[in-house]
Design an enzyme around this catalytic site. Structure first.
Site, PDB file in Angstrom:
ATOM      1  N   LYS A   7       0.849  -1.201   0.000  1.00  0.00           N
ATOM      2  CA  LYS A   7       0.000   0.000   0.000  1.00  0.00           C
ATOM      3  C   LYS A   7       0.885   1.253   0.000  1.00  0.00           C
ATOM      4  O   LYS A   7       1.913   1.284   0.688  1.00  0.00           O
ATOM      5  CB  LYS A   7      -0.907  -0.029   1.231  1.00  0.00           C
ATOM      6  CG  LYS A   7      -1.963   1.066   1.264  1.00  0.00           C
ATOM      7  CD  LYS A   7      -2.869   0.902   2.498  1.00  0.00           C
ATOM      8  CE  LYS A   7      -3.952   1.948   2.575  1.00  0.00           C
ATOM      9  NZ  LYS A   7      -4.821   1.783   3.765  1.00  0.00           N
ATOM     10  N   SER A  67      -9.746   1.891   2.771  1.00  0.00           N
ATOM     11  CA  SER A  67      -8.846   2.623   1.927  1.00  0.00           C
ATOM     12  C   SER A  67      -7.818   1.760   1.189  1.00  0.00           C
ATOM     13  O   SER A  67      -7.234   2.225   0.217  1.00  0.00           O
ATOM     14  CB  SER A  67      -8.097   3.672   2.758  1.00  0.00           C
ATOM     15  OG  SER A  67      -7.275   3.054   3.709  1.00  0.00           O
ATOM     16  N   SER A  77      -9.972  -0.456   6.981  1.00  0.00           N
ATOM     17  CA  SER A  77      -9.359  -0.258   5.658  1.00  0.00           C
ATOM     18  C   SER A  77      -8.659  -1.467   5.064  1.00  0.00           C
ATOM     19  O   SER A  77      -8.262  -1.428   3.905  1.00  0.00           O
ATOM     20  CB  SER A  77      -8.367   0.907   5.711  1.00  0.00           C
ATOM     21  OG  SER A  77      -9.065   2.129   5.668  1.00  0.00           O
TER      22      SER A  77
END
Lengths: 97, 486
Positions: free
Chosen positions: B79, B154, B178
């Protein structure tokens, strides 16, 4: 909306948050923040008298270590991403006349 | 053999047995990225040359017997809020559009030491603030099951990359759901460990008391293997916990006989789609048939988690994001009059709308005169929520429920109403507030063909019970595979 955000409040928040808001953005921010605070006010339904505020979930407080230097001179790396630099230092707009 | 269909652990075993080379694996996955990225946009940055070069180094170390672990040679996506040395790290924000870290996050270092090959950085909501990956400054990611829908957020890029076979596994971060929510929307496994289990060093902070890094994977076995590698006690993170029980793969046991599972009645009361409810309760039944003791109970306080969370997360974000000032790294405005004007213009131009909204809310709830009424109140409610979980875990080993009330919404349908979007986090958020571990595992599909996720929540440090229950469920459920063109 129960929470009406005044112009003074949103200007104050702009200063705290270091954000530059246009007139239109201010109006939107007032609306958004008012709605969020209305929603957050739901917490007042709960009686929290005598409840300790919990900032950390585990019973730990300060984590201590010996004060020993473990890194060397890292100036080149530290400065590498600076938008502006001069002589190995961060350069910022003039602050004192 | 189709290399891309292998799980991370299977791939590493094939590499070890010399049936596949690391380069073949890297080239296969880079080929898939080539094929899929234009449509899906899972990545902000793909480092082709770096991955190919690293494949050679890792192969050599495997051949020499220096690398023997269960992830040696496996390509991974990270990420874009975790620092990667010499690789662009944007947090999907304009304000970090040129940031090349000079160090790597501890979790990334742990993966590299285990021989994983980093492919690149995945798209996310800007600063991890969002539930759809639509607040990214670098474009939206699409859900590989149906490109008209969001992948969740996210960590949407990470989840989408795993299911689209654009990596073998990915790292995500979870502040309010997330990892688990995008895992649910994309039909993969995602786990947020107990707070303090994975070092946050090098993770760009959002809500520091809530943030945890965790894996997004094709199955529960991979999840356990990866968590075992990235868990560590790190003195560079003062909230890092020293644990001896991080041999999570030991919990991959197909047995739930006697496992006490509680289902919160209040998770099913309102707002949940009937198809989600059905799929989750069917999963509970499957576990019951395997010998688990399944009961309903009242968890309480469920609807207070979201307002408490947004107060605390916004407060911490407003403080954490003060560092983005155009001085030390990242974007700086082109023209300004003096230092303060430079700060304000840099931040106003560099941050997106959702980030500004949360910074302003956070600044407000921390400001004098409002601190007690909002911020302290939220911390007291957090204490009550933790207590409710403590009481539940006196009776149950595992809490079972949905990950989200719905399947993945359509692109463009969420951002117009922030509060409605926040409500989608109702089942995941309290887990972060209480610092607990939670896992998301696919448990069905709705009529539109979008995945539904099952969430298992454990008491602090009880990841093994979660992994064991999830593994047993996965064995009973059978394969959950996205077919081409599906």
């Amino acid at each position: 909306m129960a929470n009406m955000i005044s112009d003074e409040t949103i200007d104050y928040v702009g200063i705290l948050a270091k954000l530059d808001l246009s007139g239109e953005q201010k109006e939107q921010a007032k609306k958004d923040m008012g709605r969020m605070l209305d929603y957050i006010d739901k917490l007042n339904e709960l009686d929290t008298e005598g409840v300790e505020p919990m900032s950390h979930v585990f019973p730990v407080s300060n984590v201590f270590r010996e004060d020993v230097v473990t890194n060397g001179d890292d100036r080149a790396n530290t400065i590498q991403n600076a938008p502006k630099e001069k002589d190995g230092m961060f350069m910022v707009p003039r602050t004192v006349e | 053999m189709d290399i891309l269909k292998l799980t991370a652990v299977e791939l590493a075993a094939r590499i070890k047995a010399k049936e596949v080379t690391v380069l073949e694996a890297v080239e296969a996955v880079l080929g898939q990225i080539e094929k899929k990225e234009e449509e899906l946009h899972c990545y902000v940055t793909v480092d082709r040359e770096g991955a190919i070069k690293r494949a050679g180094e890792v192969q050599k170390a495997i051949d020499e017997g220096a690398l023997t672990g269960p992830l040696a040679g496996v390509p991974v996506a990270v990420k874009d809020n975790m620092c990667t040395k010499d690789m662009l790290t944007t947090c999907s924000s304009k304000i970090l559009n040129n940031f090349i870290p000079t160090f790597s996050a501890e979790a990334v270092i742990r993966l590299e030491e285990a021989g994983a090959v980093i492919l690149g950085k995945t798209n996310m909501d800007e600063f991890a603030m969002g539930s759809t990956t639509e607040t990214s400054a670098y474009g939206v990611t699409k859900n590989p099951w149906n490109i008209e829908h969001v992948p969740g957020g996210s960590s949407g890029g990470s989840a989408a990359a795993v299911v689209a076979e654009e990596c073998f596994f990915a790292l995500g971060s979870d502040t309010g759901g997330s990892i688990r929510q995008p895992a649910s929307f994309c039909g993969v496994v995602g786990m947020k460990p107990t707070y303090g289990t994975v070092s946050r060093y090098g993770l760009i902070a959002y809500g520091s008391s809530l943030d945890q890094i965790g894996p997004l994977t094709k199955d529960v076995t991979d999840c356990a293997a990866i968590l075992e590698v990235i868990s560590s006690h790190d003195t560079k993170d003062s909230t890092s916990v020293e644990r001896q029980d991080t041999d999570f793969t030991k919990a991959l046991v197909d047995d739930v006989a006697g496992m006490k599972i509680g289902i919160p009645r209040d998770y099913f009361s309102s707002g949940i789609e009937p198809e989600v409810k059905e799929a989750v309760l069917a999963a509970a039944n499957l576990l019951k048939e395997k010998g688990a003791i399944v009961e309903e109970f009242d968890l309480s306080l469920v609807e207070y988690a979201i307002p408490a969370y947004y107060t605390i997360a916004a407060a911490e974000a407003s403080s954490n994001l003060e560092r983005f000032d155009g001085v030390k790294y990242g974007y700086r405005t082109k023209e300004s009059e003096g230092l303060h004007d430079m700060y304000k213009k840099t931040r106003s131009e560099g941050f997106g709308e959702e980030v500004k909204r949360r910074i302003m809310l956070g600044s407000f709830v921390l400001s004098s005169g409002y601190y007690d009424a909002y911020y302290l109140k939220a911390l007291k409610v957090k204490a009550l929520i933790k207590k409710a979980f403590d009481e539940a875990f006196e009776k149950y080993d595992v809490i079972l429920g949905p990950v989200a009330p719905t399947t993945a919404p359509k692109l463009g349908s969420s951002l117009s109403d922030p509060i409605k979007m926040y409500l989608g986090d109702i089942y995941t958020i309290s887990v972060n507030l209480a610092g607990l571990p939670g896992i998301s595992i696919p448990c069905g599909m709705d009529k539109a063909g979008l995945p539904i996720g099952l969430q298992l929540i454990g008491n602090s440090f009880q990841e093994k019970k979660l992994i064991q229950t999830a593994y047993a469920y996965e064995q009973a459920r059978g394969a959950f595979v996205k077919k081409e063109g599906n």
